[in-house]
Design a protein around this motif. Structure first.
Motif, mmCIF file in Angstrom:
data_model
loop_
_atom_site.group_PDB
_atom_site.id
_atom_site.type_symbol
_atom_site.label_atom_id
_atom_site.label_comp_id
_atom_site.label_asym_id
_atom_site.label_seq_id
_atom_site.Cartn_x
_atom_site.Cartn_y
_atom_site.Cartn_z
ATOM 1 N N GLU A 1 0.832 -1.183 0.000
ATOM 2 C CA GLU A 1 0.000 0.000 0.000
ATOM 3 C C GLU A 1 0.878 1.249 0.000
ATOM 4 N N ALA A 2 0.626 2.136 -0.986
ATOM 5 C CA ALA A 2 1.332 3.414 -1.082
ATOM 6 C C ALA A 2 2.844 3.257 -1.195
ATOM 7 N N GLY A 3 3.286 2.239 -1.856
ATOM 8 C CA GLY A 3 4.717 2.048 -2.063
ATOM 9 C C GLY A 3 4.968 0.745 -2.793
ATOM 10 N N HIS A 4 6.154 0.613 -3.391
ATOM 11 C CA HIS A 4 6.443 -0.629 -4.089
ATOM 12 C C HIS A 4 7.946 -0.842 -4.247
ATOM 13 N N VAL A 5 8.292 -2.082 -4.548
ATOM 14 C CA VAL A 5 9.658 -2.482 -4.869
ATOM 15 C C VAL A 5 9.600 -3.306 -6.139
ATOM 16 N N THR A 6 10.461 -3.010 -7.107
ATOM 17 C CA THR A 6 10.470 -3.765 -8.355
ATOM 18 C C THR A 6 11.882 -4.262 -8.671
ATOM 19 N N LEU A 7 11.942 -5.327 -9.454
ATOM 20 C CA LEU A 7 13.213 -5.867 -9.949
ATOM 21 C C LEU A 7 13.111 -6.027 -11.458
ATOM 22 N N ALA A 8 13.997 -5.370 -12.192
ATOM 23 C CA ALA A 8 14.054 -5.491 -13.653
ATOM 24 C C ALA A 8 15.436 -5.988 -14.050
ATOM 25 N N GLY B 1 19.959 -11.769 -5.761
ATOM 26 C CA GLY B 1 21.206 -12.488 -5.503
ATOM 27 C C GLY B 1 21.149 -13.945 -5.914
ATOM 28 N N GLN B 2 19.950 -14.524 -5.879
ATOM 29 C CA GLN B 2 19.769 -15.928 -6.220
ATOM 30 C C GLN B 2 19.458 -16.153 -7.697
ATOM 31 N N GLU B 3 19.129 -15.078 -8.404
ATOM 32 C CA GLU B 3 18.746 -15.167 -9.810
ATOM 33 C C GLU B 3 19.979 -15.343 -10.699
ATOM 34 N N GLU B 4 20.029 -16.451 -11.439
ATOM 35 C CA GLU B 4 21.203 -16.758 -12.263
ATOM 36 C C GLU B 4 21.464 -15.712 -13.330
ATOM 37 N N ARG B 5 20.400 -15.131 -13.859
ATOM 38 C CA ARG B 5 20.563 -14.154 -14.939
ATOM 39 C C ARG B 5 21.225 -12.866 -14.465
ATOM 40 N N VAL B 6 21.149 -12.591 -13.175
ATOM 41 C CA VAL B 6 21.687 -11.341 -12.641
ATOM 42 C C VAL B 6 23.194 -11.456 -12.419
ATOM 43 N N LYS B 7 23.935 -10.561 -13.043
ATOM 44 C CA LYS B 7 25.391 -10.523 -12.887
ATOM 45 C C LYS B 7 25.818 -9.462 -11.864
ATOM 46 N N VAL B 8 25.057 -8.378 -11.814
ATOM 47 C CA VAL B 8 25.333 -7.277 -10.890
ATOM 48 C C VAL B 8 24.002 -6.610 -10.563
ATOM 49 N N VAL B 9 23.901 -6.034 -9.361
ATOM 50 C CA VAL B 9 22.649 -5.413 -8.913
ATOM 51 C C VAL B 9 22.838 -3.908 -8.771
ATOM 52 N N VAL B 10 21.836 -3.152 -9.221
ATOM 53 C CA VAL B 10 21.781 -1.707 -8.987
ATOM 54 C C VAL B 10 20.611 -1.444 -8.049
ATOM 55 N N LEU B 11 20.869 -0.756 -6.947
ATOM 56 C CA LEU B 11 19.830 -0.435 -5.967
ATOM 57 C C LEU B 11 19.545 1.062 -6.037
ATOM 58 N N GLN C 1 9.733 -6.269 1.832
ATOM 59 C CA GLN C 1 9.759 -6.530 0.396
ATOM 60 C C GLN C 1 11.112 -6.199 -0.209
ATOM 61 N N LEU C 2 11.733 -5.134 0.278
ATOM 62 C CA LEU C 2 13.053 -4.753 -0.230
ATOM 63 C C LEU C 2 14.087 -5.819 0.100
ATOM 64 N N ALA C 3 14.077 -6.317 1.331
ATOM 65 C CA ALA C 3 15.012 -7.373 1.729
ATOM 66 C C ALA C 3 14.792 -8.628 0.893
ATOM 67 N N GLN C 4 13.549 -8.991 0.679
ATOM 68 C CA GLN C 4 13.230 -10.180 -0.115
ATOM 69 C C GLN C 4 13.686 -10.026 -1.560
ATOM 70 N N THR C 5 13.516 -8.825 -2.113
ATOM 71 C CA THR C 5 13.895 -8.586 -3.508
ATOM 72 C C THR C 5 15.410 -8.598 -3.679
ATOM 73 N N ILE C 6 16.133 -8.055 -2.711
ATOM 74 C CA ILE C 6 17.597 -8.108 -2.757
ATOM 75 C C ILE C 6 18.074 -9.559 -2.722
ATOM 76 N N ASN D 1 21.470 -6.987 6.006
ATOM 77 C CA ASN D 1 22.017 -8.347 5.933
ATOM 78 C C ASN D 1 21.782 -8.981 4.566
ATOM 79 N N ALA D 2 20.690 -8.624 3.902
ATOM 80 C CA ALA D 2 20.449 -9.131 2.551
ATOM 81 C C ALA D 2 21.507 -8.597 1.593
ATOM 82 N N CYS D 3 21.862 -7.317 1.734
ATOM 83 C CA CYS D 3 22.938 -6.740 0.913
ATOM 84 C C CYS D 3 24.271 -7.409 1.232
ATOM 85 N N ARG D 4 24.520 -7.592 2.504
ATOM 86 C CA ARG D 4 25.791 -8.160 2.969
ATOM 87 C C ARG D 4 25.993 -9.582 2.473
#
Length: 256
Positions: free
Chosen positions: A3-10, A45-55, A36-41, A93-96
């Protein structure tokens, strides 16, 4: 979606996974958005297609305003307080623990928990508008949860300055001098070009080497899994104090 906010991963073709968060109140972070942000991070990290993350966050002049005052004022007991501040612990801790290098893109002011989010990235870019402030002690809470991440980046002395001079912003130039930011740019356009170029470069490197290097960067922080949870308990108790409740109520009245 929250509600009134979101987190997305592209994820683009180069393997750059861009995590974007947004909240209409200056990108503040209520509990649901923190979860949601911790879960998305973790997901990135677990997604094979992802080589690097931009936050990054949406908007122009505020990267993240930290804890949501709208939510803090309704915390009624230590359990609720602990649950809320544990959200910041989970994000850090998700980032770490992510096996992927995380690049921070800070387009505007970072306040309180927002400074902690920026500090939890591995390499952080910013604009000249990305001033920083740790306002927690003025609120009556103290930067206990984000403290280890901020101190790790800028050192005890600079962290002490931010933590105690809680009502004043320090400039993006100051944050770069103290190594919170690696680079500072005049415009958002220059910022985005630099972030994209660096992300593309990292995405072309050996992912196993990057993952191993990240473990080296964060060596010695293994105890944070417990430490940040303990710190969340401190903040969760202090938020119930009469001082903090009075401050938040006064702030909300003055901002109407």
């Amino acid at each position: 979606m929250t509600e009134a906010g979101h987190v997305t991963l592209a994820i683009d073709e180069a393997g750059i996974g861009t995590i974007t968060f947004f909240h209409p109140s200056h990108n503040s972070l209520p509990g649901a958005l923190l979860q949601q942000l911790a879960q998305t991070i973790t997901q990135a990290g677990q997604e094979e297609r992802v080589k690097v993350v931009v936050l990054k966050s949406e908007g122009e002049r505020t990267f993240c305003a930290g804890a949501s005052f709208d939510e803090l004022i309704f915390i009624e007991d230590k359990e609720q307080g602990f649950a809320f501040f544990s959200g910041f612990a989970k994000v850090i801790n998700a980032c770490r623990t992510s096996p992927k290098i995380i690049l921070g893109r800070v387009q505007g002011k970072a306040i309180g928990g927002g400074v902690g989010v920026a500090a939890a990235t591995d390499y952080c870019f910013a604009t000249q508008h990305a001033a920083v402030k740790l306002s927690e002690i003025a609120v009556g809470i103290g930067p206990f949860v984000v403290g280890p991440a901020v101190e790790r980046k800028i050192g005890v002395s600079a962290f002490s300055q931010l933590a105690l001079d809680a009502t004043e912003f320090r400039s993006a130039a100051w944050a770069k001098e103290k190594s919170l930011y690696a680079e500072v740019y005049e415009t958002v356009e220059e910022l985005d070009a630099a972030v994209l170029a660096f992300a593309q470069k990292l995405a072309s490197y050996n992912p196993e080497a990057l993952s191993a290097l990240k473990k080296v960067f964060w060596q010695g922080t293994e105890h944070w899994e417990q430490l940040l949870v303990e710190r969340a308990g401190i903040s969760g108790t202090l938020v119930l104090s009469e001082f903090t409740r009075s401050f938040i109520q006064g702030f909300k009245k003055s901002s109407r």
